[in-house]
Design an enzyme around this catalytic site. Structure first.
Site, PDB file in Angstrom:
ATOM      1  N   SER A  66       0.803  -1.223   0.000  1.00  0.00           N
ATOM      2  CA  SER A  66       0.000   0.000   0.000  1.00  0.00           C
ATOM      3  C   SER A  66       0.842   1.283   0.000  1.00  0.00           C
ATOM      4  CB  SER A  66      -0.926  -0.075   1.207  1.00  0.00           C
ATOM      5  OG  SER A  66      -1.814   0.988   1.234  1.00  0.00           O
ATOM      6  N   ASP A 284      -3.286   6.086  -3.126  1.00  0.00           N
ATOM      7  CA  ASP A 284      -2.110   5.520  -2.466  1.00  0.00           C
ATOM      8  C   ASP A 284      -1.512   4.432  -3.360  1.00  0.00           C
ATOM      9  OD1 ASP A 284      -3.873   3.448  -2.100  1.00  0.00           O
ATOM     10  OD2 ASP A 284      -3.297   3.038  -0.039  1.00  0.00           O
ATOM     11  N   ASP A 288      -6.311   1.974  -3.028  1.00  0.00           N
ATOM     12  CA  ASP A 288      -7.537   1.777  -2.246  1.00  0.00           C
ATOM     13  C   ASP A 288      -7.835   2.961  -1.327  1.00  0.00           C
ATOM     14  OD1 ASP A 288      -5.574   1.281  -0.378  1.00  0.00           O
ATOM     15  OD2 ASP A 288      -6.324  -0.689   0.229  1.00  0.00           O
ATOM     16  N   GLU A 380     -12.567   5.743   6.440  1.00  0.00           N
ATOM     17  CA  GLU A 380     -11.624   6.185   7.445  1.00  0.00           C
ATOM     18  C   GLU A 380     -11.138   7.559   7.002  1.00  0.00           C
ATOM     19  OE1 GLU A 380      -9.341   2.984   9.768  1.00  0.00           O
ATOM     20  OE2 GLU A 380      -8.994   2.485   7.679  1.00  0.00           O
ATOM     21  N   ASN A 382      -8.332   8.520   6.621  1.00  0.00           N
ATOM     22  CA  ASN A 382      -7.201   8.369   5.700  1.00  0.00           C
ATOM     23  C   ASN A 382      -7.613   8.117   4.243  1.00  0.00           C
ATOM     24  OD1 ASN A 382      -7.867   5.630   5.451  1.00  0.00           O
ATOM     25  ND2 ASN A 382      -6.427   4.992   7.037  1.00  0.00           N
ATOM     26  N   ARG A 505      -4.276   5.340  21.297  1.00  0.00           N
ATOM     27  CA  ARG A 505      -4.375   3.903  20.989  1.00  0.00           C
ATOM     28  C   ARG A 505      -3.035   3.392  20.464  1.00  0.00           C
ATOM     29  NH1 ARG A 505      -4.573   3.673  15.448  1.00  0.00           N
ATOM     30  NH2 ARG A 505      -4.983   1.449  15.308  1.00  0.00           N
ATOM     31  N   THR A 509       0.060  -1.139  13.197  1.00  0.00           N
ATOM     32  CA  THR A 509       1.024  -1.365  12.118  1.00  0.00           C
ATOM     33  C   THR A 509       2.446  -0.952  12.464  1.00  0.00           C
ATOM     34  OG1 THR A 509       0.612   0.815  11.170  1.00  0.00           O
ATOM     35  CG2 THR A 509      -0.770  -0.964  10.369  1.00  0.00           C
ATOM     36  N   ARG A 514      -0.496   6.156  19.114  1.00  0.00           N
ATOM     37  CA  ARG A 514      -0.914   7.388  18.453  1.00  0.00           C
ATOM     38  C   ARG A 514      -1.770   8.205  19.411  1.00  0.00           C
ATOM     39  NH1 ARG A 514       1.134   6.225  13.713  1.00  0.00           N
ATOM     40  NH2 ARG A 514       0.693   4.239  12.680  1.00  0.00           N
TER      41      ARG A 514
HETATM   42  C1  16G Z   1      -4.186  -0.485   8.273  1.00  0.00           C
HETATM   43  C2  16G Z   1      -5.649  -0.515   7.934  1.00  0.00           C
HETATM   44  C3  16G Z   1      -6.185   0.882   7.832  1.00  0.00           C
HETATM   45  C4  16G Z   1      -5.924   1.619   9.120  1.00  0.00           C
HETATM   46  C5  16G Z   1      -4.461   1.576   9.471  1.00  0.00           C
HETATM   47  C6  16G Z   1      -4.235   2.124  10.860  1.00  0.00           C
HETATM   48  C7  16G Z   1      -6.872  -2.055   6.508  1.00  0.00           C
HETATM   49  C8  16G Z   1      -6.945  -2.678   5.150  1.00  0.00           C
HETATM   50  N1  16G Z   1      -5.869  -1.194   6.675  1.00  0.00           N
HETATM   51  O1  16G Z   1      -3.449   0.099   7.249  1.00  0.00           O
HETATM   52  O2  16G Z   1      -7.546   0.793   7.583  1.00  0.00           O
HETATM   53  O3  16G Z   1      -6.333   2.960   9.021  1.00  0.00           O
HETATM   54  O4  16G Z   1      -4.025   0.234   9.476  1.00  0.00           O
HETATM   55  O5  16G Z   1      -2.892   2.051  11.178  1.00  0.00           O
HETATM   56  O6  16G Z   1      -7.669  -2.331   7.384  1.00  0.00           O
HETATM   57  P1  16G Z   1      -2.403   2.176  12.667  1.00  0.00           P
HETATM   58  O7  16G Z   1      -3.051   1.065  13.458  1.00  0.00           O
HETATM   59  O8  16G Z   1      -0.936   2.087  12.585  1.00  0.00           O
HETATM   60  O9  16G Z   1      -2.852   3.519  13.170  1.00  0.00           O
HETATM   61 ZN    ZN Z   2      -3.701   1.078   0.252  1.00  0.00          ZN
END
Ligand code: 16G
Ligand code: ZN
Length: 537
Positions: A66, A284, A288, A380, A382, A505, A509, A514
């Site tokens: 992504s 992106d 998506d 979202e 984003n 939270r 990822t 954050r």
């Molecule tokens: C992932 C999620 C996205 C979310 C992001 C938050 C999917 C396909 N992708 O990229 O929706 O906004 O995580 O990231 O669900 P974070 O947990 O690091 O804030």
């Molecule tokens: Zn993406």
């Protein structure tokens, strides 16, 4: 002899990096591409199991990272209707990915087969695609090895956007059923979207071109392809100017461009030279997510993010349903996360008078909640989102006999939207055309769209902590239940600011937490964010 087992033999070529623990998170597995070969091999095995479990329905495998930097890659599974992989299977993905040896991998594979009552005689069918990253072809070979070793039938769709693979997966699994979704090909995708865009636009005019930054990712060539199916500007169609579509130099992917760059930096890509009030959009790396933005005549930058796309879509679809005479029969609702600007939530509930549900971050949560409405709009902040129509809503929209020419016209547009919108998952190309249809209907430029409400100033911070897992949330991530006492301190701070709101939270990822804060003025939002960050550190 077990060592002759094809799964073990092939696995030996894709050894798991020692000392690494993998986790299937909100976006599947995602990390430096050099670490992913064993993971992709094992995901291939899981796809085979999933398909056999579901009596040979096609399972999708998408290789993409992504908006991440070019050296990363990732892999995720797509369920038969084009949704994200069912939650309980994420755990199996994690278990397989962490099997310490080839032999242990086979044992887990066999145990899952028996625990889940998977009929080994069932067919396994998998479809897959990848984005433009340089590591893609190498990871595809790891996937192929797993599909061969597990006796899986497969189709390689080569380069696709993530939402295109979701679309194709659903088309394949619904072919020749009453729920047929479309032709299961890339061409079928363009044809469906282009026809629906034409029908939804009708005789409306577009107010100038839209410039689309494709993040130097797979969205570039795919948008160029889609444009071939659309009416040209000289025929009264939409003029789309494609920029940042260099996929020849993979290191340019998401570099100083793309939806995540624009959202995070709150400014256009440096390469952008758009005129004042001109519509600009960014995709992106796997197309998506979508962001709109424009520069005002005084050069101030305005972002029209996922919240804005959601409010625009909810406004338009709510009006269409009412104007078509279906206002009582189709209930439109909106799904957001805690990151949605408070002003957008007030606009939806107070001005549009539509219900809003808040879910934890991650597309699967929003999508699931959206399916509980007749028409569920979810985005979202984003820029990832879509609109889902329930079977009942589709039936009502399809069968309703309009009582007047005005109703007939609204109904035609509504029907076209059900085909234009990719209902499997957020799709930047489909969302782009949806926004363009709405702006054309309303004869709005980005300025008028932006004027619908005023965002509360907000700040998003990232804090590295020793252990993010101690941060446990409740109430759709809006409150911390652990570490004890922290939420009370946040509440006390929030209470001191007008329109203050803040939450903390753990990232799903990254190794970080954050902090989000918003308040009546920029200074107060920054101040609140800094104070809450101090509490968490
Ligand atoms: C992932 C999620 C996205 C979310 C992001 C938050 C999917 C396909 N992708 O990229 O929706 O906004 O995580 O990231 O669900 P974070 O947990 O690091 O804030
Ligand atoms: Zn993406």
């Amino acid at each position: 002899m077990t060592s002759q087992n094809p799964i073990v033999l092939a696995s030996a070529k894709y050894p798991k990096p020692a000392e690494r623990t993998f986790q299937y998170g909100t976006a599947g597995f995602r990390m430096k591409a050099s670490l992913l070969d064993s993971v992709v091999y094992r995901v291939g095995l899981l796809a085979a199991l999933r398909s056999r479990k579901l009596n040979g329905q096609r399972i999708g495998v998408m290789i993409t990272a992504s908006h991440n930097p070019p050296e990363d890659n990732g892999v995720k599974l797509v369920d038969p209707m084009g949704e994200m992989l069912e939650g309980s299977w994420e755990t199996y993905a994690t278990t397989l990915a962490n099997a310490p040896s080839d032999q242990a991998l086979l044992e887990i594979y066999d145990k899952l087969t028996s625990d889940l009552n998977i009929k080994t005689e069932n067919k396994a069918r998998v479809v897959f695609a990848r984005d433009t990253r340089a590591s893609g072809p190498r990871l595809v070979s790891a996937l192929l090895a797993a599909l061969e070793a597990s006796g899986t039938e497969y189709t390689d769709y080569k380069l696709l956007t993530t939402p295109q693979l979701h679309y194709i997966t659903r088309c394949l699994n619904t072919k020749s059923t009453p729920y047929e979704y479309g032709e299961p090909t890339e061409q079928g995708y363009y044809q469906k979207i282009a026809a629906a865009f034409k029908a939804a636009t009708g005789t409306r005019k577009f107010n100038g071109p839209v410039t689309v930054d494709c993040a130097n990712g797979v969205g570039g060539p795919k948008l160029r392809e889609l444009i071939k199916y659309l009416s040209s500007a000289s025929e009264g169609g939409l003029e789309i100017k494609v920029v940042n579509d260099n996929v020849v130099e993979p290191e340019r992917l998401n570099h100083q461009c793309g939806a995540d760059f624009v959202k995070t930096n709150q400014r256009p890509p440096p390469s952008s030279h758009a005129a004042p009030s001109a519509r600009c959009a960014s995709l992106d790396g796997d197309a998506d997510r979508l962001m709109y933005y424009f520069n005002d005549s005084d050069s101030s930058f305005h972002l029209l993010d996922g919240d804005r796309i959601a409010t625009l879509a909810a406004l338009f679809i709510g009006d269409l349903a009412r104007n078509a005479g279906l206002g009582e029969k189709i209930k439109v609702g909106v799904v957001q996360t805690a990151y949605a600007n408070g002003a957008s939530t007030s606009y939806i509930t107070q001005d549009l008078r539509l219900p809003v549900v808040c879910t934890p971050t991650g597309v699967k949560h929003l999508h699931h909640a959206a399916t509980r409405f007749d028409v569920g709009v979810y985005f979202e902040a984003n820029g990832h989102g879509t609109v889902v129509f329930s079977d009942l809503a589709l039936k009502r929209i399809g069968k309703y006999e309009p009582q007047s020419p005005a109703q007939a016209s609204a109904l035609d547009t509504l029907r076209a939207l059900t085909a234009l919108i990719n209902q499997t998952v957020g799709d930047a190309l489909s969302d782009l055309l949806l926004v363009e249809v709405i702006l054309a209907h309303k004869a709005w430029g980005p300025k008028e769209w932006h004027l619908t409400y005023t965002d509360l100033p907000n700040r998003l911070g990232r804090i590295e902590v020793a252990d993010r897992n101690i941060f446990k949330t409740t109430d759709a991530e809006r409150k911390l239940e652990s570490p004890p006492g922290v939420q009370a301190q946040i509440d006390a701070l929030v209470g001191k600011y007008k329109n203050g709101r803040s939450f903390v939270r753990a990232s799903g990822t990254e190794e970080a937490v954050r902090v989000y804060a918003e308040a009546a003025t920029r200074g107060e939002a920054d101040d609140l964010a800094a104070k809450v960050a101090d509490v968490v550190k």
